[in-house]
Scaffold this motif. Sequence first.
Motif, PDB file in Angstrom:
ATOM      1  N   ARG A  77      36.281  38.587 -32.527  1.00 14.30           N
ATOM      2  CA  ARG A  77      35.125  37.973 -33.191  1.00 14.30           C
ATOM      3  C   ARG A  77      35.512  37.599 -34.617  1.00 14.30           C
ATOM      4  O   ARG A  77      36.006  38.455 -35.370  1.00 14.30           O
ATOM      5  CB  ARG A  77      33.981  38.990 -33.213  1.00 14.30           C
ATOM      6  N   VAL A  99      24.469  35.823 -21.365  1.00 20.24           N
ATOM      7  CA  VAL A  99      23.318  35.974 -22.249  1.00 20.24           C
ATOM      8  C   VAL A  99      22.918  34.617 -22.853  1.00 20.24           C
ATOM      9  O   VAL A  99      23.766  33.737 -23.044  1.00 20.24           O
ATOM     10  CB  VAL A  99      23.637  37.011 -23.362  1.00 20.24           C
ATOM     11  N   SER A 134      35.622  19.903 -33.205  1.00 17.70           N
ATOM     12  CA  SER A 134      34.303  20.295 -32.715  1.00 17.70           C
ATOM     13  C   SER A 134      33.182  19.569 -33.460  1.00 17.70           C
ATOM     14  O   SER A 134      33.247  19.395 -34.681  1.00 17.70           O
ATOM     15  CB  SER A 134      34.102  21.802 -32.905  1.00 17.70           C
ATOM     16  N   LEU A 135      32.173  19.180 -32.698  1.00 23.43           N
ATOM     17  CA  LEU A 135      30.927  18.660 -33.259  1.00 23.43           C
ATOM     18  C   LEU A 135      29.788  19.387 -32.544  1.00 23.43           C
ATOM     19  O   LEU A 135      30.010  20.162 -31.612  1.00 23.43           O
ATOM     20  CB  LEU A 135      30.806  17.151 -33.037  1.00 23.43           C
ATOM     21  N   VAL A 171      36.249  32.212 -23.676  1.00 21.68           N
ATOM     22  CA  VAL A 171      35.790  31.756 -24.994  1.00 21.68           C
ATOM     23  C   VAL A 171      34.263  31.696 -24.964  1.00 21.68           C
ATOM     24  O   VAL A 171      33.672  30.963 -24.183  1.00 21.68           O
ATOM     25  CB  VAL A 171      36.372  30.376 -25.357  1.00 21.68           C
ATOM     26  N   LEU A 172      33.632  32.492 -25.810  1.00 18.75           N
ATOM     27  CA  LEU A 172      32.170  32.564 -25.854  1.00 18.75           C
ATOM     28  C   LEU A 172      31.593  31.713 -26.979  1.00 18.75           C
ATOM     29  O   LEU A 172      30.422  31.358 -26.975  1.00 18.75           O
ATOM     30  CB  LEU A 172      31.734  34.019 -26.047  1.00 18.75           C
ATOM     31  N   HIS A 173      32.435  31.412 -27.945  1.00 18.01           N
ATOM     32  CA  HIS A 173      31.998  30.592 -29.081  1.00 18.01           C
ATOM     33  C   HIS A 173      33.240  29.967 -29.692  1.00 18.01           C
ATOM     34  O   HIS A 173      34.256  30.648 -29.853  1.00 18.01           O
ATOM     35  CB  HIS A 173      31.285  31.485 -30.112  1.00 18.01           C
ATOM     36  N   ARG A 174      33.156  28.679 -30.023  1.00 19.67           N
ATOM     37  CA  ARG A 174      34.295  28.027 -30.656  1.00 19.67           C
ATOM     38  C   ARG A 174      33.781  26.992 -31.638  1.00 19.67           C
ATOM     39  O   ARG A 174      32.681  26.451 -31.488  1.00 19.67           O
ATOM     40  CB  ARG A 174      35.214  27.369 -29.622  1.00 19.67           C
ATOM     41  N   TYR A 175      34.569  26.728 -32.636  1.00 23.46           N
ATOM     42  CA  TYR A 175      34.357  25.580 -33.506  1.00 23.46           C
ATOM     43  C   TYR A 175      35.728  25.226 -34.050  1.00 23.46           C
ATOM     44  O   TYR A 175      36.268  25.942 -34.884  1.00 23.46           O
ATOM     45  CB  TYR A 175      33.357  25.879 -34.639  1.00 23.46           C
ATOM     46  N   ALA A 220      21.617  31.852 -25.654  1.00 23.10           N
ATOM     47  CA  ALA A 220      22.052  31.637 -27.045  1.00 23.10           C
ATOM     48  C   ALA A 220      21.158  32.410 -28.016  1.00 23.10           C
ATOM     49  O   ALA A 220      21.633  32.918 -29.036  1.00 23.10           O
ATOM     50  CB  ALA A 220      22.027  30.148 -27.363  1.00 23.10           C
ATOM     51  N   VAL A 280      27.453  27.570 -36.177  1.00 19.28           N
ATOM     52  CA  VAL A 280      28.897  27.793 -36.298  1.00 19.28           C
ATOM     53  C   VAL A 280      29.221  29.184 -36.834  1.00 19.28           C
ATOM     54  O   VAL A 280      30.067  29.897 -36.293  1.00 19.28           O
ATOM     55  CB  VAL A 280      29.529  26.728 -37.236  1.00 19.28           C
ATOM     56  N   PHE A 314      22.304  35.986 -28.070  1.00 21.82           N
ATOM     57  CA  PHE A 314      23.753  36.168 -28.101  1.00 21.82           C
ATOM     58  C   PHE A 314      24.208  37.056 -29.269  1.00 21.82           C
ATOM     59  O   PHE A 314      24.987  37.996 -29.080  1.00 21.82           O
ATOM     60  CB  PHE A 314      24.456  34.807 -28.175  1.00 21.82           C
ATOM     61  N   ASP A 315      23.712  36.758 -30.473  1.00 24.97           N
ATOM     62  CA  ASP A 315      24.179  37.516 -31.649  1.00 24.97           C
ATOM     63  C   ASP A 315      23.862  39.003 -31.518  1.00 24.97           C
ATOM     64  O   ASP A 315      24.673  39.863 -31.895  1.00 24.97           O
ATOM     65  CB  ASP A 315      23.561  36.952 -32.925  1.00 24.97           C
ATOM     66  N   GLU A 316      22.687  39.281 -30.989  1.00 29.91           N
ATOM     67  CA  GLU A 316      22.287  40.681 -30.795  1.00 29.91           C
ATOM     68  C   GLU A 316      23.234  41.375 -29.804  1.00 29.91           C
ATOM     69  O   GLU A 316      23.666  42.513 -30.027  1.00 29.91           O
ATOM     70  CB  GLU A 316      20.854  40.700 -30.249  1.00 29.91           C
ATOM     71  N   HIS A 359      27.783  22.623 -28.243  1.00 27.10           N
ATOM     72  CA  HIS A 359      29.150  22.327 -28.690  1.00 27.10           C
ATOM     73  C   HIS A 359      29.704  21.076 -28.000  1.00 27.10           C
ATOM     74  O   HIS A 359      29.515  20.881 -26.805  1.00 27.10           O
ATOM     75  CB  HIS A 359      30.074  23.512 -28.400  1.00 27.10           C
ATOM     76  N   ASP A 398      26.587  41.966 -31.478  1.00 28.73           N
ATOM     77  CA  ASP A 398      26.514  43.115 -32.402  1.00 28.73           C
ATOM     78  C   ASP A 398      26.595  44.426 -31.627  1.00 28.73           C
ATOM     79  O   ASP A 398      27.264  45.374 -32.028  1.00 28.73           O
ATOM     80  CB  ASP A 398      25.204  43.071 -33.204  1.00 28.73           C
ATOM     81  N   THR A 403      29.051  26.400 -25.196  1.00 26.49           N
ATOM     82  CA  THR A 403      29.460  27.787 -24.982  1.00 26.49           C
ATOM     83  C   THR A 403      28.199  28.652 -24.994  1.00 26.49           C
ATOM     84  O   THR A 403      27.133  28.198 -25.435  1.00 26.49           O
ATOM     85  CB  THR A 403      30.390  28.258 -26.113  1.00 26.49           C
ATOM     86  N   PRO A 404      28.306  29.906 -24.540  1.00 25.05           N
ATOM     87  CA  PRO A 404      27.120  30.777 -24.577  1.00 25.05           C
ATOM     88  C   PRO A 404      26.506  30.872 -25.976  1.00 25.05           C
ATOM     89  O   PRO A 404      25.283  30.886 -26.133  1.00 25.05           O
ATOM     90  CB  PRO A 404      27.665  32.133 -24.119  1.00 25.05           C
ATOM     91  N   ARG A 405      27.331  30.928 -27.018  1.00 27.79           N
ATOM     92  CA  ARG A 405      26.808  31.051 -28.383  1.00 27.79           C
ATOM     93  C   ARG A 405      26.249  29.727 -28.896  1.00 27.79           C
ATOM     94  O   ARG A 405      25.299  29.691 -29.669  1.00 27.79           O
ATOM     95  CB  ARG A 405      27.926  31.541 -29.305  1.00 27.79           C
ATOM     96  N   ASN A 406      26.887  28.609 -28.501  1.00 27.08           N
ATOM     97  CA  ASN A 406      26.472  27.297 -28.991  1.00 27.08           C
ATOM     98  C   ASN A 406      26.458  26.291 -27.840  1.00 27.08           C
ATOM     99  O   ASN A 406      27.437  25.592 -27.600  1.00 27.08           O
ATOM    100  CB  ASN A 406      27.428  26.823 -30.099  1.00 27.08           C
ATOM    101  N   PRO A 407      25.325  26.227 -27.114  1.00 25.88           N
ATOM    102  CA  PRO A 407      25.247  25.319 -25.963  1.00 25.88           C
ATOM    103  C   PRO A 407      25.426  23.850 -26.354  1.00 25.88           C
ATOM    104  O   PRO A 407      25.719  23.016 -25.508  1.00 25.88           O
ATOM    105  CB  PRO A 407      23.819  25.555 -25.433  1.00 25.88           C
ATOM    106  N   ARG A 467      25.976  35.222 -38.176  1.00 26.63           N
ATOM    107  CA  ARG A 467      24.579  35.157 -38.637  1.00 26.63           C
ATOM    108  C   ARG A 467      24.375  35.775 -40.018  1.00 26.63           C
ATOM    109  O   ARG A 467      23.325  35.582 -40.628  1.00 26.63           O
ATOM    110  CB  ARG A 467      23.636  35.786 -37.624  1.00 26.63           C
TER     111      ARG A 467
END
Lengths: 144, 116
Positions: A47, A75, B37-38, A25-29, A77, B52, A80-82, B91, A85, B85-89, B55
């Motif tokens: 994704r 990578v 999640s917060l 899991v690289l991103h979660r909410y 943060a 979240v 990350f988005d780049e 989290h 993509d 997480t890598p995208r949202n440290p 982009r």
Amino acid sequence: MSDLAEVQPGTRPWEPARGASLAVVLHRYDRPLIGTFDQHGTHYLFRCLAGEVERANFWSYVRVDPDQEAKLADVSAELFDEAIDEASQGPGVLAIAVDDRIVASALIDDLDIDLSPVISQLASRGLAILREEEAALQEVAAAV
Amino acid sequence: MVPDALSNSETLTQYGHSDSRPPFRNRPREWTEDEISLIRGPLGKEEAARAVRDRRWEVSAKDQVRQTTAGRLRMAGFSVTSTGTPRNPGHVSVRIDLEKVWDDDACARFDECFGN
């Protein structure tokens, strides 16, 4: 090894077929939003493209090799988005999910194009399927 | 990624959207989730949406945030851990003790943590 992930209706978007298992899991909410899963020994990137906090959402799936997967996990943060993509190009699968289950999917020649026409078609298909399910439920309820 | 300890005084932000029902989640989705999640810090709605959403998302008046602290959630019976997480440290995962159920009472206690 297939370039295209197998995506089945009724499964969770982050494990989109029976036998698929969540790997990273690289991103979660609340729910996993970006990550990888294993399917028959091959890893695919999932994704969430839209609907991150909503009941309905759109997802893309593309094959990743081990080097790409390791790079995405490391990578920063800011980059990350780049990196995501870059990894989300080429042939793949697009899917619509409602309440954390896949409703419809479509094969895409190249995910790095304007996906809005395909998303619109998928949304229409998804809506038609949900209406059919509603009608089936009403039929059963009426028969009880 | 090694989780950082969250002090009780640390402000946490919940991101929501006014089109969602409810705009802010107060219980995990049944069957597929076991946490809410917060995000660490007192984030504005633009910062929170960026943390979240994809982009390409365009922030609008429908994006919303509310804030609490780790200590208030713990006092209300929730466990609060940093799960970056890598995208949202930043989290953060909010869970309820294993022997307890995230029932209507827990939902009310969770929401109360964000009140004045």
